[in-house]
Scaffold this motif. Structure first.
Motif, PDB file in Angstrom:
ATOM      1  N   PRO A  59       0.693  31.047   8.057  1.00  0.00           N
ATOM      2  CA  PRO A  59       1.560  31.677   7.053  1.00  0.00           C
ATOM      3  C   PRO A  59       3.035  31.459   7.368  1.00  0.00           C
ATOM      4  N   MET A  60       3.839  31.258   6.338  1.00  0.00           N
ATOM      5  CA  MET A  60       5.276  31.087   6.547  1.00  0.00           C
ATOM      6  C   MET A  60       6.027  31.448   5.274  1.00  0.00           C
ATOM      7  N   ASP A  61       6.935  32.408   5.388  1.00  0.00           N
ATOM      8  CA  ASP A  61       7.795  32.797   4.276  1.00  0.00           C
ATOM      9  C   ASP A  61       9.083  31.990   4.374  1.00  0.00           C
ATOM     10  N   LEU A  62       9.233  31.004   3.509  1.00  0.00           N
ATOM     11  CA  LEU A  62      10.397  30.110   3.586  1.00  0.00           C
ATOM     12  C   LEU A  62      11.691  30.809   3.198  1.00  0.00           C
ATOM     13  N   ASP A  63      11.599  31.986   2.571  1.00  0.00           N
ATOM     14  CA  ASP A  63      12.802  32.725   2.186  1.00  0.00           C
ATOM     15  C   ASP A  63      13.281  33.676   3.280  1.00  0.00           C
TER      16      ASP A  63
ATOM     17  N   ALA B 216       9.443  32.512  10.843  1.00  0.00           N
ATOM     18  CA  ALA B 216       8.127  32.140  11.372  1.00  0.00           C
ATOM     19  C   ALA B 216       8.165  30.758  12.018  1.00  0.00           C
ATOM     20  N   TYR B 217       9.013  29.874  11.514  1.00  0.00           N
ATOM     21  CA  TYR B 217       9.116  28.529  12.091  1.00  0.00           C
ATOM     22  C   TYR B 217       9.794  28.575  13.456  1.00  0.00           C
ATOM     23  N   ILE B 218      10.835  29.390  13.589  1.00  0.00           N
ATOM     24  CA  ILE B 218      11.501  29.566  14.883  1.00  0.00           C
ATOM     25  C   ILE B 218      10.510  30.112  15.907  1.00  0.00           C
ATOM     26  N   GLU B 219       9.722  31.099  15.499  1.00  0.00           N
ATOM     27  CA  GLU B 219       8.721  31.667  16.410  1.00  0.00           C
ATOM     28  C   GLU B 219       7.691  30.621  16.807  1.00  0.00           C
ATOM     29  N   LEU B 220       7.327  29.740  15.871  1.00  0.00           N
ATOM     30  CA  LEU B 220       6.373  28.665  16.156  1.00  0.00           C
ATOM     31  C   LEU B 220       6.940  27.700  17.201  1.00  0.00           C
ATOM     32  N   LEU B 221       8.207  27.301  17.038  1.00  0.00           N
ATOM     33  CA  LEU B 221       8.822  26.382  17.982  1.00  0.00           C
ATOM     34  C   LEU B 221       9.004  27.031  19.352  1.00  0.00           C
TER      35      LEU B 221
END
Length: 324
Positions: free
Chosen positions: A74-78, A184-189
């Protein structure tokens, strides 16, 4: 079931068509982390690489699990937050081990400033070079670098610009004051950085004695079964020193083919198991057994770099009797 890199790439691309994070399936072909830890990362998902019948391959089950996990991520791009990039530091001002470690924020900064420096210096004589490219402009990029130029350069070298198999610039935005990415992308990286550090540290451990090797210029070497980690003393005890018994022998001769290079210690670095018989491509004479790292360096570096940076390189090249 082992599958080829090409099929793995096609399967993974099909499985992740609906993924919210922009992925680069070509990472499965290029295998960027192969020598460091034997895995390919997509986000924090590590896919193991296997050597089967002298070819690098994948387990189909691993590809399917990774593709399904990333498609469902899941990822909220906003929901975007400040990336909090560190200040730029020159490579020369950093410890070599420091800039080898996974730090995606620092890597992004180096990419920006590296492209700005290239643009500022390209076509100009050395005496006209200055540090104007280090000043950050209103667009958040250093020097005169534009966003379009940065995107174009990153597309040309995307396999070195990717972060964990993902295309970070497709999600990165400039607010006018800060660089932003989806939370969510920062947390993934961040999870990727931690997971890759764990795998690298595990791969640094000598398989014979358990001693942990250096991060920089480590003890990993390529073998017919894959990469193996051995410290120099354990390699010295396990493999034979080369005494020049194939001097003057042609690479294609039956005598050479009857002697395995991986029974020997690399004659240049003298700390890794050899993987190939290096030979003079002009005259065909065997020079000696080299590990994968030294053999690649001899083949791809300039003559000046090879002679300057590899102790014993001149004598090694002169093992060819015609060259001598």
């Amino acid at each position: 079931m082992p599958i080829s890199r090409e099929y793995a790439r096609s399967l993974f691309a099909d499985l992740t068509q609906s993924a919210m994070v922009p992925l680069d399936p070509d990472e499965l072909i290029h295998m960027p982390g192969l020598a460091q830890h034997g895995h390919v990362f997509f986000g924090d998902v590590a896919v193991r690489c296997y050597k089967y019948k002298a070819r690098w391959m994948y387990d189909e089950r691993d590809i399917r699990r990774a593709g399904q996990a990333l498609a469902a991520l899941p990822m909220d791009l906003d929901d975007v937050v400040d990336v909090q990039l560190p200040a730029y530091r020159e490579f020369e001002a950093s410890d070599p081990e420091e800039w080898q470690r996974v730090d995606w924020r620092r890597r992004l900064v180096w990419q920006m400033f590296g492209q700005a420096r290239h643009k500022a210096h390209d076509g100009r004589p050395y005496e006209e070079w200055d540090d104007s490219w280090k000043r950050v402009g209103a667009n958040g990029l250093p020097g005169d670098l534009t966003w379009e130029e940065f995107i174009a350069a990153s597309s040309r070298y995307r396999h070195s610009q990717n972060m964990a198999g993902t295309r970070i610039l497709e999600l990165l935005t400039w607010s006018g004051e800060r660089w932003l990415l989806p939370r969510a992308y920062i947390e993934l990286l961040d999870r990727w950085a931690q997971r890759e550090e764990e795998l690298v540290n595990r791969a640094r451990i000598c398989s014979s004695c358990g001693l942990q090797g250096p991060y920089w210029d480590g003890w990993r070497t390529s073998t017919s079964q894959g990469y193996v980690t051995r410290c120099p003393p354990c390699s010295g005890a396990a493999f034979l020193p080369y005494a020049g018994h194939l001097r003057g022998v042609q690479y294609e001769s039956a005598r050479r083919r009857g002697t395995r290079a991986d029974d020997y210690l690399c004659r240049l670095c003298k700390k890794r198991q050899a993987s190939a018989w290096d030979h003079c491509h002009e005259h065909g004479h065997v020079r000696g057994p080299l590990c994968g790292s030294c053999n690649t360096y001899e083949g791809k570096s300039t003559a000046h770099s090879f002679l300057q940076n590899k102790e014993g390189s001149a004598l090694h090249l002169l093992e060819c009797r015609v060259c001598r």
